[in-house]
Design an enzyme around this catalytic site. Structure first.
Site, PDB file in Angstrom:
ATOM      1  N   GLU A   1       0.869  -1.181   0.000  1.00 42.91           N
ATOM      2  CA  GLU A   1       0.000   0.000   0.000  1.00 42.91           C
ATOM      3  C   GLU A   1       0.902   1.225   0.000  1.00 42.91           C
ATOM      4  OE1 GLU A   1      -3.599   2.456   2.191  1.00 42.91           O
ATOM      5  OE2 GLU A   1      -2.582   0.912   3.350  1.00 42.91           O
TER       6      GLU A   1
ATOM      7  N   GLU B   1       4.987   4.749   3.591  1.00 47.08           N
ATOM      8  CA  GLU B   1       4.506   6.072   4.006  1.00 47.08           C
ATOM      9  C   GLU B   1       5.675   7.057   3.972  1.00 47.08           C
ATOM     10  OE1 GLU B   1       1.631   7.726   4.687  1.00 47.08           O
ATOM     11  OE2 GLU B   1       2.982   9.393   5.080  1.00 47.08           O
TER      12      GLU B   1
ATOM     13  N   ASP C   1      -3.177  11.621  -2.086  1.00 47.22           N
ATOM     14  CA  ASP C   1      -3.259  13.086  -2.088  1.00 47.22           C
ATOM     15  C   ASP C   1      -3.588  13.581  -3.501  1.00 47.22           C
ATOM     16  OD1 ASP C   1      -2.594  13.102   0.588  1.00 47.22           O
ATOM     17  OD2 ASP C   1      -0.452  13.390   0.235  1.00 47.22           O
TER      18      ASP C   1
ATOM     19  N   LYS D   1      -3.069  21.203  -8.392  1.00 43.90           N
ATOM     20  CA  LYS D   1      -2.476  22.089  -9.414  1.00 43.90           C
ATOM     21  C   LYS D   1      -1.919  21.266 -10.580  1.00 43.90           C
ATOM     22  CE  LYS D   1      -1.363  25.810  -6.312  1.00 43.90           C
ATOM     23  NZ  LYS D   1      -0.450  26.230  -5.271  1.00 43.90           N
TER      24      LYS D   1
ATOM     25  N   THR E   1     -10.557   2.021   4.802  1.00 45.12           N
ATOM     26  CA  THR E   1      -9.388   2.775   5.244  1.00 45.12           C
ATOM     27  C   THR E   1      -9.879   3.871   6.206  1.00 45.12           C
ATOM     28  OG1 THR E   1      -9.313   4.654   3.702  1.00 45.12           O
ATOM     29  CG2 THR E   1      -8.602   2.529   2.844  1.00 45.12           C
ATOM     30  N   GLU E   2      -8.907   4.537   6.861  1.00 45.62           N
ATOM     31  CA  GLU E   2      -9.301   5.627   7.768  1.00 45.62           C
ATOM     32  C   GLU E   2     -10.044   6.728   7.011  1.00 45.62           C
ATOM     33  OE1 GLU E   2      -5.469   5.389   9.086  1.00 45.62           O
ATOM     34  OE2 GLU E   2      -6.015   4.609  11.049  1.00 45.62           O
ATOM     35  N   TYR E   3      -9.479   7.114   5.852  1.00 44.95           N
ATOM     36  CA  TYR E   3     -10.122   8.190   5.081  1.00 44.95           C
ATOM     37  C   TYR E   3     -11.459   7.745   4.511  1.00 44.95           C
ATOM     38  CZ  TYR E   3      -6.506  11.756   5.243  1.00 44.95           C
ATOM     39  OH  TYR E   3      -5.656  12.756   5.666  1.00 44.95           O
TER      40      TYR E   3
HETATM   41  N1  SAM Z   1      -4.295   5.493   2.758  1.00 43.59           N
HETATM   42  C1  SAM Z   1      -4.736   6.139   3.987  1.00 43.59           C
HETATM   43  C2  SAM Z   1      -6.232   6.138   4.071  1.00 43.59           C
HETATM   44  O1  SAM Z   1      -6.896   5.893   3.050  1.00 43.59           O
HETATM   45  O2  SAM Z   1      -6.760   6.355   5.161  1.00 43.59           O
HETATM   46  C3  SAM Z   1      -4.157   7.558   4.106  1.00 43.59           C
HETATM   47  C4  SAM Z   1      -4.587   8.542   3.054  1.00 43.59           C
HETATM   48  S1  SAM Z   1      -3.753  10.114   3.186  1.00 43.59           S
HETATM   49  C5  SAM Z   1      -4.804  11.214   2.352  1.00 43.59           C
HETATM   50  C6  SAM Z   1      -2.448   9.966   1.993  1.00 43.59           C
HETATM   51  C7  SAM Z   1      -1.150   9.428   2.605  1.00 43.59           C
HETATM   52  O3  SAM Z   1      -0.222   9.202   1.549  1.00 43.59           O
HETATM   53  C8  SAM Z   1      -0.500  10.407   3.568  1.00 43.59           C
HETATM   54  O4  SAM Z   1      -0.195   9.733   4.772  1.00 43.59           O
HETATM   55  C9  SAM Z   1       0.764  10.861   2.817  1.00 43.59           C
HETATM   56  O5  SAM Z   1       1.812  11.179   3.684  1.00 43.59           O
HETATM   57  C10 SAM Z   1       1.071   9.647   1.960  1.00 43.59           C
HETATM   58  N2  SAM Z   1       1.825   9.958   0.742  1.00 43.59           N
HETATM   59  C11 SAM Z   1       1.552  10.948  -0.139  1.00 43.59           C
HETATM   60  N3  SAM Z   1       2.449  10.969  -1.138  1.00 43.59           N
HETATM   61  C12 SAM Z   1       3.301   9.937  -0.888  1.00 43.59           C
HETATM   62  C13 SAM Z   1       4.470   9.449  -1.557  1.00 43.59           C
HETATM   63  N4  SAM Z   1       4.917  10.015  -2.680  1.00 43.59           N
HETATM   64  N5  SAM Z   1       5.096   8.387  -1.037  1.00 43.59           N
HETATM   65  C14 SAM Z   1       4.659   7.800   0.109  1.00 43.59           C
HETATM   66  N6  SAM Z   1       3.570   8.230   0.802  1.00 43.59           N
HETATM   67  C15 SAM Z   1       2.908   9.289   0.305  1.00 43.59           C
END
Ligand code: SAM
Length: 213
Positions: free
Chosen positions: A43, A68, A117, A121, A192-194
């Site tokens: 993941e 992460e 994320d 932009k 997932t949490e989100y």
């Molecule tokens: N997957 C989880 C959920 O659905 O609850 C967390 C979603 S959160 C919006 C997005 C996570 O992806 C954040 O913890 C962020 O730090 C991580 N993340 C974003 N870009 C990343 C990257 N290039 N490499 C590793 N992690 C990344």
């Protein structure tokens, strides 16, 4: 996720046995690290780790690697692992841009992208985890027939992700724009949490499942 500055998080991660600290050294050797021949699911952007840990509990014959970028977020996943250590979960702190340095060709069976994320932009489009630039990296590490599953409540990001498939080596097997009202695609769904947060607000959840051609 507002957890980026917990004091000492890097030091606490450095001491954790649940984390692989030099993941590039294990390129091509992940099955040996798990000491079995089970499939490996990763993941990317796992956040606090709820999805990967619930998945690992439900599927002890699959190995999971949670990736992460931010230490303070990863720390929350480590704390969960300390409460309930799982032999089939490994955590890594890294930026997904380096993923081909960490996994060898065909080493991975499935990639999960959950609520990535959005980087709204245009000039940041390549940073979006389901972008064509990232799909090329995923193509390198997935085995033939390997799969990608992506969930989000962000319709703009999802539409972008679907458009990116046209020029990619991936084929969409299933797509829904309202996962929680799609009985077939909900079979075995792990929240997932989100997902819990946004679905409880009434946001429809989009999901695709891709296969590497
Ligand atoms: N997957 C989880 C959920 O659905 O609850 C967390 C979603 S959160 C919006 C997005 C996570 O992806 C954040 O913890 C962020 O730090 C991580 N993340 C974003 N870009 C990343 C990257 N290039 N490499 C590793 N992690 C990344």
């Amino acid at each position: 996720m507002r957890l980026r500055n917990i004091t000492g998080s890097r030091e606490m991660i450095a001491e954790s046995d649940f984390v692989v600290h030099e993941p590039k050294l294990l390129k091509g050797k992940w099955k040996a690290r798990f000491e079995n021949d089970h499939p490996i699911y990763i993941e990317i952007g796992m956040g606090k780790g709820r999805f990967i840990m619930d998945s690992a509990r439900a599927n002890p014959d699959i190995n999971y690697i949670g990736i992460e970028k931010y230490s303070a977020v990863l720390l929350r996943a480590i704390q969960k692992m300390e409460e309930d250590p799982l032999p089939n979960v490994i955590l890594i702190r890294m930026d997904a841009e380096e993923i081909t340095d960490v996994f060898d060709k065909g080493e991975i069976d499935r990639i999960y992208l959950n609520f990535s994320d959005p980087w709204p932009k245009d000039r940041h489009a390549k940073r979006r985890l389901p972008s064509g630039a990232f799909l090329k990296r995923y193509d390198e590490i997935l085995k033939t027939g390997g799969t990608i599953e992506f969930k989000t409540d962000n319709r703009e990001l999802f539409d972008f992700a679907v458009e990116e498939l046209e020029t990619s080596p991936f084929k969409a097997e299933r797509i829904t724009y309202d996962l929680h009202n799609d009985p077939d695609m909900m079979i075995g769904n792990i929240m997932t949490e989100y997902e819990e947060k946004f679905s409880s607000k009434g946001n429809p959840i989009c999901k695709y499942e891709l296969v590497r051609r």
